[in-house]
Design a protein around this motif. Structure first.
Motif, PDB file in Angstrom:
ATOM      1  N   TYR A  42     -66.573  64.185  -0.732  1.00 52.00           N
ATOM      2  CA  TYR A  42     -65.796  64.075  -2.084  1.00 52.00           C
ATOM      3  C   TYR A  42     -66.638  64.790  -3.097  1.00 52.00           C
ATOM      4  O   TYR A  42     -67.684  64.341  -3.282  1.00 52.00           O
ATOM      5  CB  TYR A  42     -65.281  62.548  -2.295  1.00 52.00           C
ATOM      6  CG  TYR A  42     -64.960  62.347  -3.673  1.00 52.00           C
ATOM      7  CD1 TYR A  42     -63.783  63.032  -4.061  1.00 52.00           C
ATOM      8  CD2 TYR A  42     -65.256  61.102  -4.550  1.00 52.00           C
ATOM      9  CE1 TYR A  42     -63.290  62.933  -5.382  1.00 52.00           C
ATOM     10  CE2 TYR A  42     -64.596  60.711  -5.679  1.00 52.00           C
ATOM     11  CZ  TYR A  42     -63.602  61.692  -6.094  1.00 52.00           C
ATOM     12  OH  TYR A  42     -63.138  61.409  -7.313  1.00 52.00           O
ATOM     13  N   PRO A  83     -69.668  63.451  -9.530  1.00 57.96           N
ATOM     14  CA  PRO A  83     -71.054  63.345 -10.140  1.00 57.96           C
ATOM     15  C   PRO A  83     -71.755  62.197  -9.474  1.00 57.96           C
ATOM     16  O   PRO A  83     -73.014  62.165  -9.880  1.00 57.96           O
ATOM     17  CB  PRO A  83     -70.512  63.157 -11.646  1.00 57.96           C
ATOM     18  CG  PRO A  83     -69.119  63.572 -11.795  1.00 57.96           C
ATOM     19  CD  PRO A  83     -68.536  63.403 -10.414  1.00 57.96           C
ATOM     20  N   GLY A 143     -60.890  65.779  -6.670  1.00 60.71           N
ATOM     21  CA  GLY A 143     -60.008  64.759  -7.379  1.00 60.71           C
ATOM     22  C   GLY A 143     -59.916  65.428  -8.759  1.00 60.71           C
ATOM     23  O   GLY A 143     -60.543  66.458  -9.141  1.00 60.71           O
ATOM     24  N   HIS A 144     -58.947  64.837  -9.569  1.00 62.99           N
ATOM     25  CA  HIS A 144     -58.420  65.098 -10.849  1.00 62.99           C
ATOM     26  C   HIS A 144     -58.227  64.031 -11.612  1.00 62.99           C
ATOM     27  O   HIS A 144     -58.314  62.875 -11.087  1.00 62.99           O
ATOM     28  CB  HIS A 144     -57.248  65.945 -10.895  1.00 62.99           C
ATOM     29  CG  HIS A 144     -57.438  67.480 -10.771  1.00 62.99           C
ATOM     30  ND1 HIS A 144     -57.496  68.174 -11.785  1.00 62.99           N
ATOM     31  CD2 HIS A 144     -57.851  68.231  -9.818  1.00 62.99           C
ATOM     32  CE1 HIS A 144     -57.871  69.574 -11.829  1.00 62.99           C
ATOM     33  NE2 HIS A 144     -58.071  69.350 -10.417  1.00 62.99           N
ATOM     34  N   TYR A 145     -57.923  64.292 -13.093  1.00 62.71           N
ATOM     35  CA  TYR A 145     -57.739  63.124 -13.982  1.00 62.71           C
ATOM     36  C   TYR A 145     -58.899  62.461 -13.932  1.00 62.71           C
ATOM     37  O   TYR A 145     -59.877  62.708 -13.902  1.00 62.71           O
ATOM     38  CB  TYR A 145     -56.471  62.229 -13.549  1.00 62.71           C
ATOM     39  CG  TYR A 145     -55.279  63.118 -12.856  1.00 62.71           C
ATOM     40  CD1 TYR A 145     -54.671  64.192 -13.891  1.00 62.71           C
ATOM     41  CD2 TYR A 145     -54.637  63.112 -11.647  1.00 62.71           C
ATOM     42  CE1 TYR A 145     -53.458  64.926 -13.572  1.00 62.71           C
ATOM     43  CE2 TYR A 145     -53.654  63.926 -11.367  1.00 62.71           C
ATOM     44  CZ  TYR A 145     -53.048  64.943 -12.245  1.00 62.71           C
ATOM     45  OH  TYR A 145     -52.103  65.858 -11.898  1.00 62.71           O
ATOM     46  N   GLY A 191     -59.814  60.150 -11.825  1.00 61.00           N
ATOM     47  CA  GLY A 191     -60.559  59.888 -10.576  1.00 61.00           C
ATOM     48  C   GLY A 191     -59.370  59.687  -9.335  1.00 61.00           C
ATOM     49  O   GLY A 191     -58.082  59.770  -9.326  1.00 61.00           O
ATOM     50  N   ILE A 203     -70.767  64.586  -2.830  1.00 59.35           N
ATOM     51  CA  ILE A 203     -71.884  65.721  -3.308  1.00 59.35           C
ATOM     52  C   ILE A 203     -71.503  66.119  -4.874  1.00 59.35           C
ATOM     53  O   ILE A 203     -70.359  66.236  -5.107  1.00 59.35           O
ATOM     54  CB  ILE A 203     -71.973  66.868  -2.268  1.00 59.35           C
ATOM     55  CG1 ILE A 203     -72.403  66.360  -0.936  1.00 59.35           C
ATOM     56  CG2 ILE A 203     -72.526  67.900  -2.826  1.00 59.35           C
ATOM     57  CD1 ILE A 203     -72.421  67.605   0.172  1.00 59.35           C
ATOM     58  N   SER A 204     -72.477  66.322  -5.504  1.00 66.87           N
ATOM     59  CA  SER A 204     -72.268  66.701  -6.955  1.00 66.87           C
ATOM     60  C   SER A 204     -72.863  67.922  -7.018  1.00 66.87           C
ATOM     61  O   SER A 204     -73.918  68.347  -6.522  1.00 66.87           O
ATOM     62  CB  SER A 204     -73.153  65.666  -7.932  1.00 66.87           C
ATOM     63  OG  SER A 204     -73.262  66.383  -9.156  1.00 66.87           O
ATOM     64  N   ILE A 205     -72.087  68.946  -7.695  1.00 63.00           N
ATOM     65  CA  ILE A 205     -72.722  70.293  -8.080  1.00 63.00           C
ATOM     66  C   ILE A 205     -73.948  70.532  -9.254  1.00 63.00           C
ATOM     67  O   ILE A 205     -74.360  71.122  -9.588  1.00 63.00           O
ATOM     68  CB  ILE A 205     -71.811  71.443  -8.127  1.00 63.00           C
ATOM     69  CG1 ILE A 205     -70.863  71.164  -9.349  1.00 63.00           C
ATOM     70  CG2 ILE A 205     -71.013  71.545  -6.826  1.00 63.00           C
ATOM     71  CD1 ILE A 205     -70.301  72.488 -10.004  1.00 63.00           C
ATOM     72  N   GLY A 206     -74.056  69.139 -10.053  1.00 62.22           N
ATOM     73  CA  GLY A 206     -74.826  69.046 -11.079  1.00 62.22           C
ATOM     74  C   GLY A 206     -74.607  67.943 -12.037  1.00 62.22           C
ATOM     75  O   GLY A 206     -73.457  67.548 -12.093  1.00 62.22           O
ATOM     76  N   VAL A 266     -69.675  67.298 -16.414  1.00 57.99           N
ATOM     77  CA  VAL A 266     -68.389  66.847 -16.072  1.00 57.99           C
ATOM     78  C   VAL A 266     -67.578  68.000 -15.936  1.00 57.99           C
ATOM     79  O   VAL A 266     -67.391  68.580 -17.145  1.00 57.99           O
ATOM     80  CB  VAL A 266     -67.824  65.863 -17.486  1.00 57.99           C
ATOM     81  CG1 VAL A 266     -66.806  65.159 -16.745  1.00 57.99           C
ATOM     82  CG2 VAL A 266     -69.137  64.280 -17.239  1.00 57.99           C
ATOM     83  N   GLY A 293     -62.211  68.644  -9.221  1.00 58.98           N
ATOM     84  CA  GLY A 293     -63.084  69.070  -8.340  1.00 58.98           C
ATOM     85  C   GLY A 293     -63.189  70.407  -7.734  1.00 58.98           C
ATOM     86  O   GLY A 293     -64.003  70.754  -6.798  1.00 58.98           O
ATOM     87  N   ALA A 350     -66.139  72.668  -8.111  1.00 54.71           N
ATOM     88  CA  ALA A 350     -67.197  72.318  -7.495  1.00 54.71           C
ATOM     89  C   ALA A 350     -67.274  72.570  -5.886  1.00 54.71           C
ATOM     90  O   ALA A 350     -68.057  72.975  -5.237  1.00 54.71           O
ATOM     91  CB  ALA A 350     -67.401  70.730  -7.548  1.00 54.71           C
TER      92      ALA A 350
END
Ligand code: 4HQ
Length: 235
Positions: free
Chosen positions: A86, A89, A113-115, A117, A131-134, A137, A141, A144
């Protein structure tokens, strides 16, 4: 390697993976990209996939069942131990080492994801890692997931051509080193000259200059990248 992508915007995934190096990798079957439209698993004929949050508040929440059904659809074709990632952040920030690790897998499933969450219960039910890409916000998704796919795909054998992968050979495994400066014709641009050694034809000297430039740059611009993983654990 196959990237299954659970998304409300499958065209974003198809479009962004159909050009340049990833496009070539898809066409040559070095990688497969399988966007799965969560809306195809909507709860009613209106195509509903989101609803207002329990407890009130602004915005919408992606419903559990369309995502769960989209996941089941993929799980029926994918090998069942593929990680379900998923993009969020809340995850650990993506690193070159993580990209390296994922590049050895046969399949991965990415959830966008959108909205506001996604219903927490479907995350608990299917997601194996976040996983976050940074630390910023995004609106969704998909960007990302595309960043992750790009970083992973270029490590899959057959994706980069000989010329594109050459550069990496001088750098060790997981540790990211900044690239040395690049130059092409003309030899003088607005009074700025190409470093003389690059015009010398001395390949030993050129390799040494590039190694040094790369190290010096990493030290100056991103000193934290120079720490070995062992050293990192000590601070
Ligand atoms: N998102 N790294 C999806 C991000 C993000 C990030 C915001 C992901 C909105 C619904 N994803 N949610 N940063 O900002 O991965």
């Amino acid at each position: 390697m196959t990237f299954h992508v659970l998304t409300l915007f499958p065209e974003m995934i198809t479009e962004a993976t159909s050009h340049s190096i990833l496009g070539r990798a898809v066409r040559s079957n070095a990688i497969q990209v399988n966007p799965v439209n969560i809306r195809d698993f909507a709860v009613n004929k209106h195509g509903q996939v989101d609803d207002s949050p329990y407890g009130g508040g602004a915005g919408m929440v992606m419903m559990a069942s369309p995502i769960y059904d989209a996941y089941q659809h993929v799980a029926n074709m994918a090998n069942s131990n593929a990680p379900v990632i998923y993009l969020s952040p809340q995850g650990k920030v993506l690193t070159q080492a993580k990209a390296q690790e994922l590049s050895s897998l046969k399949e991965i499933i990415l959830l966008c994801g959108h909205y506001e969450g996604i219903d927490e219960r479907v995350i608990e039910e299917i997601v194996t890692e976040e996983i976050s890409i940074g630390d910023y916000v995004l609106t969704g998704g998909e960007p990302a997931a595309l960043v992750l796919m790009d970083a992973v795909a270029r490590l899959v054998p057959g994706v980069l051509g000989k010329a594109e992968s050459f550069q990496d050979e001088s750098f060790a495994g997981d540790v990211l080193q900044l690239e040395y400066p690049h130059y092409t014709r003309p030899p003088v641009f607005r009074g700025r000259e190409v470093p003389e050694v690059l015009l010398s034809g001395n390949h030993g000297k050129i390799a040494e200059w590039r190694r040094n430039a790369s190290l010096e740059r990493t030290r100056r611009k991103r000193p934290e990248l120079e720490l070995s993983p062992l050293k990192k654990n000590l601070d």
